[in-house]
Design a protein around this motif. Structure first.
Motif, PDB file in Angstrom:
ATOM      1  N   GLN A 121     -13.314  -3.645   0.345  1.00 34.83           N
ATOM      2  CA  GLN A 121     -12.696  -2.309   0.206  1.00 34.83           C
ATOM      3  C   GLN A 121     -13.778  -1.240   0.251  1.00 34.83           C
ATOM      4  O   GLN A 121     -13.581  -0.166   0.805  1.00 34.83           O
TER       5      GLN A 121
ATOM      6  N   VAL B 241      -4.486  -0.686  -4.780  1.00 35.35           N
ATOM      7  CA  VAL B 241      -5.295  -1.892  -4.502  1.00 35.35           C
ATOM      8  C   VAL B 241      -5.992  -2.461  -5.748  1.00 35.35           C
ATOM      9  O   VAL B 241      -5.909  -3.662  -6.007  1.00 35.35           O
TER      10      VAL B 241
ATOM     11  N   ALA C  46      -1.696   8.215   7.250  1.00 37.61           N
ATOM     12  CA  ALA C  46      -0.624   7.729   6.369  1.00 37.61           C
ATOM     13  C   ALA C  46      -0.030   8.914   5.616  1.00 37.61           C
ATOM     14  O   ALA C  46      -0.738   9.853   5.270  1.00 37.61           O
ATOM     15  N   LYS C  47       1.281   8.851   5.396  1.00 38.42           N
ATOM     16  CA  LYS C  47       1.917   9.862   4.553  1.00 38.42           C
ATOM     17  C   LYS C  47       1.839   9.378   3.116  1.00 38.42           C
ATOM     18  O   LYS C  47       2.118   8.203   2.843  1.00 38.42           O
TER      19      LYS C  47
ATOM     20  N   VAL D   6      -6.767   8.999   6.957  1.00 31.48           N
ATOM     21  CA  VAL D   6      -6.370  10.262   6.333  1.00 31.48           C
ATOM     22  C   VAL D   6      -4.992  10.083   5.708  1.00 31.48           C
ATOM     23  O   VAL D   6      -4.115   9.452   6.294  1.00 31.48           O
TER      24      VAL D   6
ATOM     25  N   GLN E 195      -9.937  10.479   3.964  1.00 31.69           N
ATOM     26  CA  GLN E 195      -8.657  10.748   3.269  1.00 31.69           C
ATOM     27  C   GLN E 195      -8.198  12.196   3.320  1.00 31.69           C
ATOM     28  O   GLN E 195      -7.000  12.458   3.427  1.00 31.69           O
TER      29      GLN E 195
ATOM     30  N   CYS F   7      -4.257   4.993  -5.288  1.00 30.56           N
ATOM     31  CA  CYS F   7      -4.371   3.665  -4.677  1.00 30.56           C
ATOM     32  C   CYS F   7      -3.966   2.515  -5.595  1.00 30.56           C
ATOM     33  O   CYS F   7      -4.434   2.385  -6.727  1.00 30.56           O
TER      34      CYS F   7
ATOM     35  N   ILE G 294       0.823  -1.205   0.000  1.00 27.86           N
ATOM     36  CA  ILE G 294       0.000   0.000   0.000  1.00 27.86           C
ATOM     37  C   ILE G 294       0.864   1.265   0.000  1.00 27.86           C
ATOM     38  O   ILE G 294       0.515   2.267  -0.622  1.00 27.86           O
ATOM     39  N   ARG G 295       2.007   1.200   0.706  1.00 27.02           N
ATOM     40  CA  ARG G 295       2.999   2.280   0.659  1.00 27.02           C
ATOM     41  C   ARG G 295       4.363   1.666   0.410  1.00 27.02           C
ATOM     42  O   ARG G 295       4.578   0.482   0.665  1.00 27.02           O
TER      43      ARG G 295
HETATM   44  N1  SAH Z   1     -10.784   0.772   0.616  1.00 31.80           N
HETATM   45  C1  SAH Z   1     -10.452   1.632   1.668  1.00 31.80           C
HETATM   46  C2  SAH Z   1      -8.999   1.552   2.107  1.00 31.80           C
HETATM   47  C3  SAH Z   1      -7.982   0.946   1.247  1.00 31.80           C
HETATM   48  S1  SAH Z   1      -6.274   1.138   1.566  1.00 31.80           S
HETATM   49  C4  SAH Z   1     -10.824   3.045   1.247  1.00 31.80           C
HETATM   50  O1  SAH Z   1     -11.532   3.260   0.322  1.00 31.80           O
HETATM   51  O2  SAH Z   1     -10.379   3.981   1.879  1.00 31.80           O
HETATM   52  C5  SAH Z   1      -6.131   1.570   3.262  1.00 31.80           C
HETATM   53  C6  SAH Z   1      -5.647   2.966   3.495  1.00 31.80           C
HETATM   54  O3  SAH Z   1      -4.328   3.138   3.038  1.00 31.80           O
HETATM   55  C7  SAH Z   1      -6.417   4.032   2.756  1.00 31.80           C
HETATM   56  O4  SAH Z   1      -7.590   4.380   3.430  1.00 31.80           O
HETATM   57  C8  SAH Z   1      -5.450   5.177   2.686  1.00 31.80           C
HETATM   58  O5  SAH Z   1      -5.594   6.034   3.797  1.00 31.80           O
HETATM   59  C9  SAH Z   1      -4.092   4.480   2.723  1.00 31.80           C
HETATM   60  N2  SAH Z   1      -3.426   4.572   1.430  1.00 31.80           N
HETATM   61  C10 SAH Z   1      -3.821   4.014   0.276  1.00 31.80           C
HETATM   62  N3  SAH Z   1      -2.965   4.329  -0.724  1.00 31.80           N
HETATM   63  C11 SAH Z   1      -2.010   5.116  -0.175  1.00 31.80           C
HETATM   64  C12 SAH Z   1      -0.855   5.779  -0.701  1.00 31.80           C
HETATM   65  N4  SAH Z   1      -0.515   5.694  -1.984  1.00 31.80           N
HETATM   66  N5  SAH Z   1      -0.089   6.499   0.166  1.00 31.80           N
HETATM   67  C13 SAH Z   1      -0.442   6.606   1.457  1.00 31.80           C
HETATM   68  N6  SAH Z   1      -1.511   5.998   1.990  1.00 31.80           N
HETATM   69  C14 SAH Z   1      -2.298   5.265   1.190  1.00 31.80           C
END
Ligand code: SAH
Ligand code: SF4
Ligand code: F3S
Length: 441
Positions: A196, A161, A329-330, A299, A260, A159, A51-52
């Motif tokens: 999700q 995901v 999260a940064k 956030v 977020q 994202c 994810i990061r």
């Molecule tokens: N499906 C959920 C969460 C998925 S990922 C939603 O819609 O929010 C979980 C969390 O990771 C997210 O809510 C987001 O805050 C964080 N995240 C996702 N991608 C990221 C990125 N590129 N950089 C930092 N944080 C991220």
């Protein structure tokens, strides 16, 4: 001969944890025994998160260690989760990079592991899949996660995901219910339905029931004490869902709704599909219908182009809504995402860290104040475990209130799986201490 051992290396979200437990169940079915010792196990199963960048780096460091080990001892390595991804080309690239890996499993797909074990004569070919719990945890697991929506098709610009878990697919309701019944029959007291955007359950399946009805049916399963669900999206959480939680006693009044950002400009660049005021209104609707509900959120700080003013708007939104938890999260640019390809990652690392710390401080302050009011109040925890650490915490029962408040209860002889009434003695921002008020054993 001693049974072969497996070690589970975990990272990422509950969805990953749910998949990993199912893989562990398969390994135990094949005769492997769990071990905490990752450096001597015969089989190492890595459940990966990307994810990061930081999460991916942690996995890559572990792979370096394992690469060293496979040269010196007999060891099979299997990789599952979001590093693997759902596309065959992604998997081929990964296999080329780490040729020593014996099994690659796309997210929520155990078939490569099943074939590997069947190929070694350890599992009957095409035999029935084991349940969602490894046999070693039967009778001791109090909580369990059940994925109900796999993948995601929303494509928020930051994202990764959707690129790793594939498009959104709801699972069949009958299959979910039979899995929940099997968990309850094995002693599980609380299940959490996962997706999700879990509120979208059923939309992609013609004739399917939707999330509120699914939750009602799951809550009716005998033996379960509590049912939770996550993650919600502000655009998809409807009033029927809120009403269902309000009127179904076993449904926990805990809403996980990532916002977020509190800046409309940033939300637009993230392509989230709502404005900060929509989130304000949603939290208002939840709290007016269910006064004791908790609302937690995620956030991202330091997203592309986030100004000082944008960040101040996020801080203000958190103050206005008085959310019960913020996972901060940064921003980290991820391969293939829109933001990584088209937007500049222009908030410097020191500034991202400054914003993270500021938001974290606000959260602590908000929760300290809010939880102080809980001193002397009572509630019920579902005991998840007994603290084994030395010193003052020894023997405390760890559990949660229905709204998710984390509590450590003293003076209790309860066992994991018991519901215990407690009174809060020392409230804290993230965890509170309580004493059991009755039913001492
Ligand atoms: N499906 C959920 C969460 C998925 S990922 C939603 O819609 O929010 C979980 C969390 O990771 C997210 O809510 C987001 O805050 C964080 N995240 C996702 N991608 C990221 C990125 N590129 N950089 C930092 N944080 C991220
Ligand atoms: Fe990622 Fe957005 Fe899907 Fe959540 S809704 S998984 S943040 S793309
Ligand atoms: Fe990580 Fe995949 Fe979950 S990237 S947060 S394990 S969906």
């Amino acid at each position: 001969m001693a049974a072969p051992t497996y070690h589970l290396w975990e990272s990422g979200c509950q969805m990953n944890a749910a998949d990993a437990l199912r893989a562990a169940a398969l390994l135990e079915r094949a005769g492997y025994v769990a071990t905490d010792d990752g450096d001597h196990a015969d089989f190492v199963l890595l459940s990966t998160c990307v994810i990061r960048q930081q999460a991916e780096d942690k996995f890559l460091r572990r792979m370096e260690q394992l690469a060293g080990q496979v040269r010196h001892r007999r060891l099979a390595v299997a990789v599952m989760g979001c590093f693997v991804g759902f596309s065959a080309s992604q998997r081929a690239a990964a296999a080329e990079r780490f040729p020593f890996v014996a099994v690659w499993m796309p997210p929520s797909d155990l078939s490569p592991l099943a074939s590997y074990l069947a190929g070694r004569g350890l599992l009957p070919e095409g035999g029935t899949a084991p349940g969602p719990l490894p046999s070693s945890r039967e009778g001791s697991a109090v909580t369990a996660h059940v994925p109900v929506v796999l993948g995601c098709s929303h494509a928020c610009t930051y994202c990764i995901v959707p690129y790793r878990r594939g498009p959104e697919r709801s699972r069949d309701a009958a299959e979910i219910l039979s899995e929940v019944r099997s968990l309850a029959a094995r002693g599980v007291k609380e299940v959490t339905l996962l997706g999700q955007i879990v509120d979208r359950y059923g939309l992609d399946r013609e004739g399917s029931i939707r999330l509120p009805e699914l939750l009602r049916r799951v809550a009716a399963v005998e033996g379960l004490a509590r049912v939770r669900f996550l993650t919600s999206h502000p655009n998809w959480m409807g009033d029927e869902l809120i009403d269902t939680v309000a009127t179904t006693p076993k449904l926990c009044p805990a809403f996980e709704v990532p916002v977020q950002s509190g800046s409309d400009a940033v939300l637009e660049r993230m392509r989230r599909g709502y404005r900060a005021d929509d989130f304000r209104a949603l939290v208002g609707r939840i709290r007016s219908r269910i006064p004791d509900a908790s609302v937690s959120t995620d956030v991202i700080v330091g997203f592309c182009g986030e100004t000082e003013k944008d960040f101040a708007d996020t801080m203000q939104l958190m103050r206005d809504t008085q959310v019960d938890m913020i996972r901060i999260a940064k921003y980290s640019p991820r391969p293939l995402t829109w933001s990584a390809r088209h937007l500049a990652d222009d908030v410097p690392p020191e500034e991202k860290e400054r914003r993270r710390v500021a938001l974290d401080a606000l959260l602590r302050e908000m929760l300290t104040k809010k939880h102080a009011a809980l001193a002397g109040t009572t509630g019920e925890i579902l005991v998840e475990s007994i603290e084994q650490t030395e010193g003052r915490r020894h023997g405390r029962r760890r559990g949660r209130f229905p709204d998710g408040l984390l509590v450590f209860a003293e003076n209790s002889g309860a066992q994991p799986g018991d519901i215990v009434p407690v009174r809060i003695t020392v409230p804290g921002p993230y965890a509170s201490i309580a004493e059991a008020t009755e039913g001492r054993k």
